[in-house]
Design an enzyme around this catalytic site. Structure first.
Site, PDB file in Angstrom:
ATOM      1  N   LEU A   2       0.846  -1.194   0.000  1.00 23.02           N
ATOM      2  CA  LEU A   2       0.000   0.000   0.000  1.00 23.02           C
ATOM      3  C   LEU A   2       0.881   1.244   0.000  1.00 23.02           C
ATOM      4  O   LEU A   2       1.973   1.242   0.583  1.00 23.02           O
ATOM      5  CB  LEU A   2      -0.900   0.022   1.249  1.00 23.02           C
ATOM      6  CG  LEU A   2      -1.884  -1.134   1.429  1.00 23.02           C
ATOM      7  CD1 LEU A   2      -2.615  -0.998   2.753  1.00 23.02           C
ATOM      8  CD2 LEU A   2      -2.871  -1.209   0.279  1.00 23.02           C
ATOM      9  N   ASP A   3       0.410   2.321  -0.632  1.00 24.58           N
ATOM     10  CA  ASP A   3       1.128   3.587  -0.594  1.00 24.58           C
ATOM     11  C   ASP A   3       1.259   4.067   0.844  1.00 24.58           C
ATOM     12  O   ASP A   3       0.469   3.691   1.725  1.00 24.58           O
ATOM     13  CB  ASP A   3       0.382   4.643  -1.408  1.00 24.58           C
ATOM     14  CG  ASP A   3       0.341   4.330  -2.893  1.00 24.58           C
ATOM     15  OD1 ASP A   3       1.192   3.547  -3.343  1.00 24.58           O
ATOM     16  OD2 ASP A   3      -0.542   4.866  -3.587  1.00 24.58           O
ATOM     17  N   LYS A   4       2.223   4.937   1.080  1.00 24.94           N
ATOM     18  CA  LYS A   4       2.487   5.449   2.425  1.00 24.94           C
ATOM     19  C   LYS A   4       1.236   6.041   3.058  1.00 24.94           C
ATOM     20  O   LYS A   4       0.933   5.790   4.228  1.00 24.94           O
ATOM     21  CB  LYS A   4       3.606   6.499   2.376  1.00 24.94           C
ATOM     22  CG  LYS A   4       3.937   7.113   3.720  1.00 24.94           C
ATOM     23  CD  LYS A   4       5.031   8.163   3.598  1.00 24.94           C
ATOM     24  CE  LYS A   4       5.305   8.837   4.934  1.00 24.94           C
ATOM     25  NZ  LYS A   4       6.354   9.884   4.820  1.00 24.94           N
TER      26      LYS A   4
END
Length: 295
Positions: free
Chosen positions: A137-139
């Protein structure tokens, strides 16, 4: 190490070991080829055997998966509390908070969730393992994050993803409201890297196939809560696709410039994870839902 055992039944009498491994333990030919060269990888009654050997009723077949490249892929441990949603012998599913980084990368080698998982598994099993983050997942994105504990689980999850039985459902807060005919739909627009822009994607006819299904759950005068399911896992797919149809995510620093409603971070949450347990085949639905999930 992950071990599978199977005691041969009467109907297995006289069948080649290779076929029993495929039919009864669900191993692929690639896995069988890898295992048969490992010490103790495939044994019958405690003795390593060729895969063309004939099986007899009552034989105990044992398959041992071990990480031969463990040292090269080992992640430095970081002692920190994990928010665990589900765990068994093959899977670890955690609840990722916004701002946390999934895996070591430039500038983040010891402060990621993978580092925390490495410390957790080492403390629990006293056995440093390769850390396999399945579907990063993105930050800024929060929610369900899956780690496979062994090679067997990772391989079978990859197969489930291809079959469409392993997928995530996301909740996104997007700018604007949708007219009635457009409150659900499917976005089929190819995605490619934006030239000259680091880690930025764009819609492009030369890009890779990307498919996002969406459904509007509720709206007010300024924004909408949308349920998204992606058939493909392209970088920033939901963010790029929703921007392309005129509804960028709240708080998105890359694709939401100039929109009317903002947020403290990109408003995207991995709400539900659907998969089969890679060994038992049990259907699992793991959910991350909490108040103020977009704050």
């Amino acid at each position: 190490m992950r071990v599978l055992e199977y005691r041969a039944e009467r109907q297995d009498e006289g069948i080649r070991l290779e076929l029993v491994l495929k039919r009864k333990l669900g191993l692929s030919m690639r896995q069988i080829r890898q295992l048969k060269y490992l010490p103790g990888g495939i044994t019958i009654n405690g003795v390593q055997r060729r895969t063309d050997r004939l099986v007899h009723y009552g034989d105990m077949i044992r398959v041992s998966f071990s990480d031969q490249k463990r040292k090269a892929g080992e992640v430095l441990p970081l002692e920190k509390t994990l928010h665990i949603l589900y765990e068994d012998a093959d899977l670890l599913i955690i609840d990722k908070r916004a701002g946390e980084i999934c895996h070591p990368a430039h500038g983040h080698h010891q402060d990621t969730l993978a580092n925390q998982v490495a410390a957790y598994l080492r403390g629990k099993e006293n056995d440093p393992s390769l850390i396999r983050c399945i579907g990063r997942l993105d930050k800024d994105t929060s929610g369900t994050l899956l780690f496979a504990k062994n090679q067997l689980a990772a391989g079978r999850l990859a197969q489930q993803r291809e079959e469409g039985t392993f997928y995530k459902e996301y909740l996104a807060l997007v700018n604007g409201t949708f007219p009635s005919p457009e409150r659900s739909g499917e976005i089929r627009l190819p995605i490619a890297p934006a030239p000259g822009k680091l880690m930025t994607m764009q819609i492009s006819p030369t890009g890779k196939k990307a498919v996002t299904r969406y459904e509007v759950l509720c709206s007010d005068s300024r924004c909408s809560l949308v349920l998204c399911r992606i058939q493909t896992g392209r970088t920033h797919q939901i963010r790029v696709h929703m921007t392309a149809i005129g509804h960028p995510l709240l708080g998105d620093p890359l694709y939401g410039n100039g929109v009317s409603v903002s947020s403290s971070r990109t408003a995207l949450h991995a709400w539900k994870l659907h998969l089969r347990q890679p060994v038992s085949g049990e259907q699992l639905v793991i959910e991350s839902f909490r108040e103020n999930m977009f704050s």
